[in-house]
Design a protein around this motif. Structure first.
Motif, PDB file in Angstrom:
ATOM      1  N   TRP A 199      33.763  50.580  53.179  1.00  0.00           N
ATOM      2  CA  TRP A 199      32.987  49.450  52.675  1.00  0.00           C
ATOM      3  C   TRP A 199      32.918  48.369  53.756  1.00  0.00           C
ATOM      4  O   TRP A 199      33.882  48.180  54.503  1.00  0.00           O
ATOM      5  CB  TRP A 199      33.651  48.835  51.456  1.00  0.00           C
ATOM      6  N   ARG A 228      33.496  44.830  55.195  1.00  0.00           N
ATOM      7  CA  ARG A 228      34.535  43.841  54.840  1.00  0.00           C
ATOM      8  C   ARG A 228      33.910  42.623  54.163  1.00  0.00           C
ATOM      9  O   ARG A 228      34.480  42.076  53.229  1.00  0.00           O
ATOM     10  CB  ARG A 228      35.294  43.435  56.095  1.00  0.00           C
ATOM     11  N   GLU A 229      32.763  42.236  54.632  1.00  0.00           N
ATOM     12  CA  GLU A 229      32.048  41.098  54.045  1.00  0.00           C
ATOM     13  C   GLU A 229      31.660  41.438  52.608  1.00  0.00           C
ATOM     14  O   GLU A 229      31.002  42.443  52.361  1.00  0.00           O
ATOM     15  CB  GLU A 229      30.785  40.776  54.856  1.00  0.00           C
ATOM     16  N   GLY A 230      32.100  40.651  51.659  1.00  0.00           N
ATOM     17  CA  GLY A 230      31.752  40.871  50.252  1.00  0.00           C
ATOM     18  C   GLY A 230      32.760  41.713  49.481  1.00  0.00           C
ATOM     19  O   GLY A 230      32.633  41.885  48.283  1.00  0.00           O
ATOM     20  N   THR A 231      33.772  42.249  50.168  1.00  0.00           N
ATOM     21  CA  THR A 231      34.800  43.022  49.484  1.00  0.00           C
ATOM     22  C   THR A 231      35.955  42.081  49.140  1.00  0.00           C
ATOM     23  O   THR A 231      36.402  41.310  49.980  1.00  0.00           O
ATOM     24  CB  THR A 231      35.309  44.163  50.380  1.00  0.00           C
ATOM     25  N   ARG A 232      36.388  42.146  47.921  1.00  0.00           N
ATOM     26  CA  ARG A 232      37.479  41.285  47.442  1.00  0.00           C
ATOM     27  C   ARG A 232      38.641  42.137  46.941  1.00  0.00           C
ATOM     28  O   ARG A 232      38.446  43.276  46.531  1.00  0.00           O
ATOM     29  CB  ARG A 232      36.997  40.377  46.300  1.00  0.00           C
ATOM     30  N   THR A 282      37.190  45.283  44.859  1.00  0.00           N
ATOM     31  CA  THR A 282      35.871  45.310  44.226  1.00  0.00           C
ATOM     32  C   THR A 282      34.815  44.914  45.239  1.00  0.00           C
ATOM     33  O   THR A 282      35.075  44.153  46.184  1.00  0.00           O
ATOM     34  CB  THR A 282      35.791  44.349  43.020  1.00  0.00           C
ATOM     35  N   ARG A 283      33.638  45.430  44.999  1.00  0.00           N
ATOM     36  CA  ARG A 283      32.490  45.133  45.847  1.00  0.00           C
ATOM     37  C   ARG A 283      31.239  45.306  45.019  1.00  0.00           C
ATOM     38  O   ARG A 283      31.116  46.254  44.249  1.00  0.00           O
ATOM     39  CB  ARG A 283      32.470  46.080  47.039  1.00  0.00           C
ATOM     40  N   GLN A 284      30.295  44.405  45.168  1.00  0.00           N
ATOM     41  CA  GLN A 284      29.008  44.483  44.470  1.00  0.00           C
ATOM     42  C   GLN A 284      27.951  44.902  45.477  1.00  0.00           C
ATOM     43  O   GLN A 284      27.661  44.178  46.413  1.00  0.00           O
ATOM     44  CB  GLN A 284      28.668  43.117  43.856  1.00  0.00           C
ATOM     45  N   ASP A 285      27.384  46.099  45.314  1.00  0.00           N
ATOM     46  CA  ASP A 285      26.295  46.595  46.158  1.00  0.00           C
ATOM     47  C   ASP A 285      25.035  46.646  45.318  1.00  0.00           C
ATOM     48  O   ASP A 285      24.802  47.626  44.595  1.00  0.00           O
ATOM     49  CB  ASP A 285      26.606  47.998  46.696  1.00  0.00           C
ATOM     50  N   ARG A 308      28.493  48.165  40.963  1.00  0.00           N
ATOM     51  CA  ARG A 308      29.801  47.550  41.210  1.00  0.00           C
ATOM     52  C   ARG A 308      30.773  48.669  41.577  1.00  0.00           C
ATOM     53  O   ARG A 308      30.942  49.619  40.830  1.00  0.00           O
ATOM     54  CB  ARG A 308      30.293  46.815  39.977  1.00  0.00           C
ATOM     55  N   ARG A 339      34.659  49.951  42.742  1.00  0.00           N
ATOM     56  CA  ARG A 339      36.045  49.549  42.510  1.00  0.00           C
ATOM     57  C   ARG A 339      36.984  50.664  42.952  1.00  0.00           C
ATOM     58  O   ARG A 339      36.740  51.835  42.684  1.00  0.00           O
ATOM     59  CB  ARG A 339      36.233  49.262  41.028  1.00  0.00           C
TER      60      ARG A 339
END
Length: 181
Positions: free
Chosen positions: A124, A126-130, A148-151, A155, A157
């Protein structure tokens, strides 16, 4: 004590050897039990299916008996699944997650069962991954690190057990919490 990370640092979280060995032992036990149960079910189902075939064949209806014999394919398939389960030796990967300056990488996980869905390796941005740490609750006896990441509308996970890591889970959360380069 957790130290401060810069966004350019690479964090590699490995599984703790003792925790990894405990998980592998548990998986092997469960896989073995599932294989034995499948073989027992196949034998029982095969016997229950075989009885009508013998009765029909003894009655002189060979065509009907042959047709009924095809129903033995189901217990045969279950038996093959059971044997394959007994041969399966699930192993955990060495690395749980690798956070590089640009990506978050998850290794593929070996399926403990032929019925379980595949967990493929993923990479994934790194930007936008929490990441967050979820405490143990209810039936879940271990805390988790949840990524989590929203693409778009999807979503994504992934979870990693915090108790089996050799790295402090707060370092992982901190590595993804700050602004990335």
């Amino acid at each position: 004590m957790a130290r401060s990370l810069t966004p350019r640092e690479t964090v590699i979280a490995r599984y703790d050897p003792a925790g990894r060995a405990a998980v592998e032992r548990t998986l092997r036990t469960l896989v073995r039990r599932q294989g034995i149960a499948a073989i027992a079910l196949a034998a029982l189902w095969g016997l229950v299916t075989l009885l009508p075939i013998v009765v029909v064949a003894a009655d002189g209806r060979a065509g009907a008996a042959l047709l009924l014999a095809l129903t033995l394919a189901v217990p045969l398939a279950i038996g093959v699944f059971g044997v394959r389960q007994l041969r399966r030796r699930p192993r955990m990967p060495d690395i749980a997650v690798a956070i590089t300056p640009t990506t978050v990488e998850f290794p593929a996980l070996e399926r403990p069962s032929g019925l379980a869905p595949r967990v493929r390796a993923e990479e994934w941005p790194r930007e936008g991954t929490r990441a967050e740490i979820r405490a143990a609750s209810g039936l879940l006896s271990t805390s988790l690190v949840v990524f989590t990441r929203q693409d778009g509308r999807t979503r994504r996970r992934r979870t990693v057990s915090a108790e089996t890591l050799d790295t402090d889970p707060r370092l992982i959360v901190e590595a993804l919490g700050g602004p990335s380069a």
